[in-house]
Design a protein around this motif. Sequence first.
Motif, PDB file in Angstrom:
ATOM      1  N   ILE A   1       4.362  12.761  -1.365  1.00  0.00           N
ATOM      2  CA  ILE A   1       4.006  14.059  -1.189  1.00  0.00           C
ATOM      3  C   ILE A   1       4.108  14.866  -2.327  1.00  0.00           C
ATOM      4  O   ILE A   1       5.133  15.002  -2.974  1.00  0.00           O
ATOM      5  N   ILE A   2       2.925  15.680  -2.745  1.00  0.00           N
ATOM      6  CA  ILE A   2       3.265  16.143  -4.080  1.00  0.00           C
ATOM      7  C   ILE A   2       3.134  17.703  -3.687  1.00  0.00           C
ATOM      8  O   ILE A   2       1.827  18.225  -3.567  1.00  0.00           O
ATOM      9  N   ALA A   3       4.018  18.191  -3.568  1.00  0.00           N
ATOM     10  CA  ALA A   3       3.874  20.021  -3.205  1.00  0.00           C
ATOM     11  C   ALA A   3       5.026  20.686  -3.705  1.00  0.00           C
ATOM     12  O   ALA A   3       5.160  20.492  -4.920  1.00  0.00           O
TER      13      ALA A   3
ATOM     14  N   GLU B   1       0.770  -1.272   0.005  1.00  0.00           N
ATOM     15  CA  GLU B   1       0.017  -0.056  -0.019  1.00  0.00           C
ATOM     16  C   GLU B   1       0.914   1.437   0.115  1.00  0.00           C
ATOM     17  O   GLU B   1       1.853   1.286   0.789  1.00  0.00           O
ATOM     18  N   ILE B   2       0.318   2.199  -0.614  1.00  0.00           N
ATOM     19  CA  ILE B   2       1.001   3.453  -0.583  1.00  0.00           C
ATOM     20  C   ILE B   2      -0.055   4.753  -0.461  1.00  0.00           C
ATOM     21  O   ILE B   2      -1.166   4.583  -1.273  1.00  0.00           O
ATOM     22  N   SER B   3       0.146   5.675   0.157  1.00  0.00           N
ATOM     23  CA  SER B   3      -0.480   6.768   0.363  1.00  0.00           C
ATOM     24  C   SER B   3       0.074   7.819  -0.464  1.00  0.00           C
ATOM     25  O   SER B   3       1.363   8.040  -0.270  1.00  0.00           O
ATOM     26  N   VAL B   4      -0.567   8.898  -1.215  1.00  0.00           N
ATOM     27  CA  VAL B   4      -0.242   9.962  -1.981  1.00  0.00           C
ATOM     28  C   VAL B   4      -1.156  11.248  -1.446  1.00  0.00           C
ATOM     29  O   VAL B   4      -2.428  10.977  -1.509  1.00  0.00           O
ATOM     30  N   TRP B   5      -0.427  12.252  -1.153  1.00  0.00           N
ATOM     31  CA  TRP B   5      -1.150  13.292  -0.919  1.00  0.00           C
ATOM     32  C   TRP B   5      -0.861  14.459  -1.848  1.00  0.00           C
ATOM     33  O   TRP B   5       0.468  14.852  -2.095  1.00  0.00           O
ATOM     34  N   LYS B   6      -1.711  15.051  -2.609  1.00  0.00           N
ATOM     35  CA  LYS B   6      -1.302  16.197  -3.636  1.00  0.00           C
ATOM     36  C   LYS B   6      -2.068  17.465  -3.051  1.00  0.00           C
ATOM     37  O   LYS B   6      -3.270  17.400  -2.640  1.00  0.00           O
ATOM     38  N   PHE B   7      -1.186  18.464  -3.081  1.00  0.00           N
ATOM     39  CA  PHE B   7      -1.643  19.557  -2.933  1.00  0.00           C
ATOM     40  C   PHE B   7      -1.496  20.714  -3.896  1.00  0.00           C
ATOM     41  O   PHE B   7      -0.577  20.697  -4.866  1.00  0.00           O
ATOM     42  N   GLY B   8      -2.829  21.270  -4.189  1.00  0.00           N
ATOM     43  CA  GLY B   8      -3.039  22.330  -5.217  1.00  0.00           C
ATOM     44  C   GLY B   8      -2.965  21.913  -6.517  1.00  0.00           C
ATOM     45  O   GLY B   8      -3.029  20.603  -6.774  1.00  0.00           O
ATOM     46  N   GLY B   9      -3.141  23.012  -7.359  1.00  0.00           N
ATOM     47  CA  GLY B   9      -3.139  22.404  -8.841  1.00  0.00           C
ATOM     48  C   GLY B   9      -4.255  23.204  -9.585  1.00  0.00           C
ATOM     49  O   GLY B   9      -5.612  23.473  -8.882  1.00  0.00           O
TER      50      GLY B   9
END
Lengths: 294, 438
Positions: free
Chosen positions: B93-95, B34-42
């Motif tokens: 983390i997509i920051a 399992e992987i968790s991904v957080w994307k912020f903004g866009g």
Amino acid sequence: MLKSDRFLAYALILPVVAAVVAFVVGPTYNVATLSLTQVVMGMERGFGTLGNFKALAADPVFGLVLKNTAIWILGGTFLCVTVGLAVGTYLAIDSRMTGWLRALILLPWVLPDVVTAMAWKWMLHGQVGIIGQTLQSSGMTEGTVSFLGDPDLVMWVLVVVLIWRKMPLVALILCAAIRAVPDDQMEAARMDGANAVERFRFVTLPNIAFSLTAVTVISMIWITAEFALPWIMTGGGPANASQIMATYIYQQSFEFFNWGVASAMSVINLVMLASIVALYLYVNRRSWASEGQK
Amino acid sequence: MSKSISRRRFLGTTAAVGAATFLPGTPAFAASGEISVWKFGGTPQEVETWAQRNDAFTEANPDIDLNYSYFNGQIRRQKILAGFQTNRLADVIIAFGQDIPEFAGFGMIQPLDDIAGDKLAGWKERIVPEVYESGMHDGKLYALPTYVDMASFLAINLDALEEAGFDRPPETWDELREYAKAMTKPDRPGIAFPATTAPVDINIFEGLAYANGGRIFDEETGKVTLNDPGVVDALQFYVDLIKDGSTPAATSLTETFFRDTAQLFGQGRSAMWIGLSWLNTPWGVNEDVRWTGVPMPKPEAPSGSYEPVSAIMDGTAMLMVSSRSKNPEAAAEYVDFWSQDAQLEVWGGQPEIARIPAGKAAWDNAELKEAWPNWVKAYEADTLFKGGAPMPRFIGVSAIESALGTAIQQAVLGQKTPQEALDEATTAAQGQIDLIRG
């Protein structure tokens, strides 16, 4: 009281005590500890220092933050309760109109904070805001007014929006208290020749003193905790003109990652609020006492 | 001559051959779990497309269970910090690129070199070198960029330009003042710029200041340099535009952030506006508004103490891997997925045209050429990134940018001269920086 009754009493209040310890005393202790620790980005750099408080004292913005917070909390609470009392007094009158208004007045209260803030932000905008345009077209102002961009206006405009949002519940609580004033007391005052102002001053006010105090303290706490409205509408600007404790604590914590200073501010905020509430309760204790003797 | 083979030797050789034969294809080494991904903004377009492409990732990697969440860009710092503190930080983390030094400095993210060393060659091959560099910190790659935004750019209403008698966009600050004055009408200012304390508004101003040879912080000396002449004169330029009567009321500038400024331009309520490279593309303009975007005009004689830059840039969808990731292999696989041409072409006009793509292949797309012919021309001529620099990024950047935001507002409102406002901001920011950096 029997011993078994005492145990039962303790057992019954235990969940509440546990909740208070877990959610109030615990975090308060944690914040107080953090305020004496230099913490940046969650990394401790030494406990037992007053460095955070010294940094605040040296921060040129902090004085402005204190002044704005005083306007926000004291001005907001005073106006909220005063307007709420006026509106509540009107709503206490029995008529078809007030019957409808008692329901409608809760609208601002039920709207989410973010929606309220965004709607007001646009209505008050200097270029496209309907309020400025209306003032201009009616000849009341020469041009449109940037209510949230003018450092001399912004704090008071925020207070007005705050009152619009918080006052309805205050008005309804006070309305209920006023309607509970015994008719015979009002009637006696009327027969003694008291006019409307005198009846309000000497009959209504003493009767609603407890509700008035409670609603004032609650309003003060609500207003102190209010963050979304000022943050979304101004972000503390322009030039920190609307920077208050709540927004500055947020900025220090989550923009600068400076938890130590943010905690120090929270402690100062807590002490100030507790002092004001204590003073207010002390001053008002006599009116409760008199209410209790009735 | 015969050679006898011992049993031990036979077993050892067989095991080695077997391992060499089977290891590359052994499923046990493929990323899974399992992987968790957080994307912020866009932009709205990007957010929608990102979620769709995630489905392709899941299809291609059935053994990886992807748990993807999207959040508003403005809450990223508190979300990430809270996640780090509570040990619940997402694997990926997509920051923003500006976050890298702080996140790396405080051990929140790990170098991609350490977990995806075998993939780096492919990434370098597929990504424009200058953009790839924007993910580097202290000589290591901490984030994979998918695109960058550049500051500063100028949006121009072409009808207003022609009406004022100009046949080309302005090229210098003096020219811009002249154009803005000429394009101003009683009901429509010639130019608008956002001057709230929103980070993007500050980045837009930094684009001007850096082009004028200014910097906000000197990493070598640890000194805040907000009162460098390059920054002071850039702020004076803002003030001059207001004094010329070419802008909306100063009080309105301080309450109107970049997105609102773009929308007002899109409605024909200002003839020009200063923004980042995307200008109006995420939100569009009214049908009757003809417009173009050009690089921000440059100062005639840069006055700052540092090398003037052509533009500053930063990515706001950079893939980083948490230092506390429990599944770095799968996280690296996810990052690698977004390094593929098929994904990077999202920003080549298929469908997003608001950003400057990181992928080399995206620059061949016809959609990008149609939307930004000048970008593509400059990219092909190798001049697009020439003289560019990353947006300010160091530990404590937010504190300095916040002080800068306040100074901009004080000068714009006429409360202080640019020099006074920036002198004060320098002192205030230095205090914050010393506290943060210890």
